[in-house]
Design an enzyme around this catalytic site. Structure first.
Site, PDB file in Angstrom:
ATOM      1  N   GLY A 349       0.807  -1.210   0.000  1.00 27.34           N
ATOM      2  CA  GLY A 349       0.000   0.000   0.000  1.00 27.34           C
ATOM      3  C   GLY A 349       0.840   1.260   0.000  1.00 27.34           C
ATOM      4  O   GLY A 349       2.044   1.229  -0.239  1.00 27.34           O
ATOM      5  N   ASP A 458      14.583  -9.270  -0.351  1.00 32.70           N
ATOM      6  CA  ASP A 458      14.283  -8.277  -1.395  1.00 32.70           C
ATOM      7  C   ASP A 458      15.219  -7.071  -1.250  1.00 32.70           C
ATOM      8  O   ASP A 458      14.782  -5.928  -1.322  1.00 32.70           O
ATOM      9  CB  ASP A 458      12.821  -7.846  -1.306  1.00 32.70           C
ATOM     10  CG  ASP A 458      12.363  -7.104  -2.568  1.00 32.70           C
ATOM     11  OD1 ASP A 458      13.132  -7.089  -3.553  1.00 32.70           O
ATOM     12  OD2 ASP A 458      11.254  -6.544  -2.567  1.00 32.70           O
TER      13      ASP A 458
END
Length: 594
Positions: A349, A458
């Site tokens: 988000g 990541d």
């Protein structure tokens, strides 16, 4: 024969003020210690370093750490001193480990010099020595100098008698903070790396409670309340410092069972006002003078010196959390949070600028359906368990969902935003020192994750953030998982960024600290290519084919050869052939002269 370099690194020096009219200032300098000299230079982006000072080692008479309670006015908080040619050079290191390395190395190189017999363990300030109050700068020191010692800690008061210390009393146990910690709540205690704290409770599985070494100060407490607390504690020498009725004056309240006039035990609380001389020194019942109240208290913790008993057990009306938390401790009320403009977006988000308790924060909003509340709380638990100066700090969570405020995480705000954008904005204006510094920052954060058996999964420039001081910190490690065998294999085909992923991740979805090392090699490539995307004009399928054929990213034009060799070591086919982050951190630090 050229001198051999022993140490080098960036620290802050205080002006030596060789003349009375010299200004007092603090400047960042690049220090180099070799077998002949201690040198320091000014480094400016795009310009050749300018030598600002050179001290022959043969002229050094003393090297020691500085012990002081005065506030340090620069960003580096760990001072040490070099006394040479009748001048004092004060140097401020970024952490205690760095300071100890420099003091140890300098002592080793100067141990056969014509050294002082005694030294001053505190600063020369405002025309006098803070340790012994002598007003002549070249006055003989007040503490014996040990040239073979390892960063000795200065003069201590008389050691208390062993029989008076109860080692089974939890209030007497001492712990040392491993790193700095910024409080996230009103009752939290700020922690300072290497400072001692009194351990008061270890009964809970996830947190400890402690008092700091000034846990004796209770600001808003009256005489009656102090007496009630100390009588309830009922320990000989239990004490606190509180505000007196007279503004700006402090009182020491201490509990004693000393016999009264009839010879019987007489439990009571005595009150002593801290008095101040015309020269701004402090004292209690007898005129043992001290420049600060903490030094006064520290002395009377070991010596009664006119008091009815020595100050043995600091008492505070509040206890504070040391580590860990519970969901209640993390929880932030939506009423405490105000939201501002959007500053980014992520997998789950938007990220907004916000204000929380007068603090600027980054608020990571979790869009509906992105994760369950259980997953959300687990992410917060993971992130709250991690605390390092090179990781973006999590302050708290908000789980009270409203129309305007969904699930969200509150992080420290990083003014210069995402590193990948920062690199592109600064393209053509980044120095070798800046680029290497970015890699050092991230390798330090990743070495911490590696030590704690966390994997990032990541790591990339887009997932690192830049502070207003251009310090780079690792972010978006919230979905890492604790792994006992340092290896995590995805069982449900999770998505991963192919261009940053190692062969074992691409083929088997097998994540580990060594797959993070591969990603770090790509991160270094991003830094030295100043924000270009790796494999910019190739599809994911083409990248996989190239990796299977043994091909790797080409050397960026800005990367020195030793840096490129480190990248290639990160991209070894077999995970076990890649260096751990601890090794990468060490080798990057050794390249700091490039």
């Amino acid at each position: 024969m050229f001198p051999r370099v022993i140490l080098k690194g960036t620290m802050i020096k205080k002006s030596q003020q060789k003349r009375r009219t010299s200004p007092c200032n603090y400047k960042e300098r690049f220090f180099v210690l070799d077998t002949q000299d201690l040198k320091y230079s000014e480094r400016r982006p795009g310009k050749k370093p300018t030598l600002k000072g050179c001290i022959a080692l043969s002229r050094i008479k003393c090297v020691e750490i500085v012990c002081s309670d005065v506030p340090i006015p620069c960003s580096y908080k760990y001072p040490f001193q070099v006394f040479h040619d009748n001048h004092y050079l004060y140097i401020f290191a970024p952490d205690n480990d760095c300071r100890q390395r420099w003091v140890k190395a300098l002592k080793e190189e100067t141990k056969f010099n014509n050294l002082v017999v005694k030294y001053h363990p505190n600063f020369w300030m405002d025309g006098r020595w803070k340790c012994c109050h002598q007003t002549e700068k070249l006055a003989s020191g007040c503490n014996e100098y040990d040239p073979m010692g390892y960063a000795s800690k200065g003069p201590l008061p008389q050691i208390p008698e062993p029989q008076e210390v109860d080692i089974h009393d939890p209030g007497q146990r001492v712990v040392v903070a491993l790193r700095d910690y910024t409080p996230t709540g009103d009752n939290d205690l700020p922690l300072h790396k290497d400072q001692e704290y009194i351990l008061t409770d270890t009964s809970h599985a996830e947190w400890w409670t402690v008092q700091d070494n000034m846990g004796w100060y209770n600001k808003d407490i009256c005489r009656g309340e102090a007496e009630e607390l100390l009588m309830r504690e009922a320990k000989e020498g239990a004490f606190m410092v509180r505000d007196s009725r007279q503004a700006g004056v402090y009182t020491v309240s201490v509990f004693t069972k000393a016999p009264g006039s009839n010879g019987e035990k007489n439990p009571r609380v005595k009150h002593y006002q801290i008095r101040e001389t015309n020269t701004e020194d402090f004292y209690l019942a007898e005129k043992y003078l001290f420049p600060t109240i903490p030094e006064l208290i520290r002395y009377h913790q070991h010596n009664a010196a006119g008091l009815i008993t020595r100050l043995r057990h600091p008492i505070s009306q509040d206890r504070v959390w040391l580590r860990g938390s519970s969901k209640k401790k993390w929880e932030v009320s939506p009423t405490e949070l105000s939201l501002g403009q959007e500053v980014g977006s992520g997998q789950f988000g938007l990220v907004l600028e916000g204000r929380w308790r007068d603090r600027k924060v980054a608020v990571k909003m979790v869009k509906a359906g992105a994760m369950s509340e259980e997953e959300f709380i687990e992410e917060a638990r993971v992130m709250m368990s991690l605390s390092h100066c090179k990781l973006v700090q999590l302050y708290g969570v908000c789980t009270q969902v409203t129309q305007d405020c969904p699930l969200c995480l509150l992080f420290e705000f990083m003014d210069n935003g995402c590193l990948s954008d920062f690199l592109r904005d600064k393209r053509g204006r980044l120095s070798q020192v800046s680029m290497l510094g970015m890699c050092l920052d991230v390798s330090e954060g990743m070495a911490y994750l590696e030590r704690n058996k966390f994997i990032h999964r990541d790591l990339a420039a887009r997932n690192c953030l830049v502070s207003k001081n251009n310090e780079v910190k690792v972010s978006d490690f919230g979905m890492t998982r604790y792994v006992l065998d340092d290896q995590y294999t995805s069982s449900h085909g999770s998505k991963f960024p192919v261009k940053w992923s190692s062969p074992e991740v691409i083929k088997y979805s097998r994540f580990s600290s060594k797959s993070d090392v591969w990603s770090f090699g790509v991160f270094m490539w991003e830094v030295y290519s100043e924000g270009h995307l790796p494999y910019e004009h190739r599809s994911n399928g083409q990248v996989v084919e190239s990796l299977n054929a043994g091909l790797r990213l080409l050397k960026p034009r800005s990367a020195p050869e030793p840096v490129h060799l480190l990248m290639e070591r990160c991209w070894k086919e077999k995970p076990e052939d890649r260096p751990p982050f601890a090794v990468l951190l060490h080798e990057l630090a050794s390249l700091s002269d490039l």
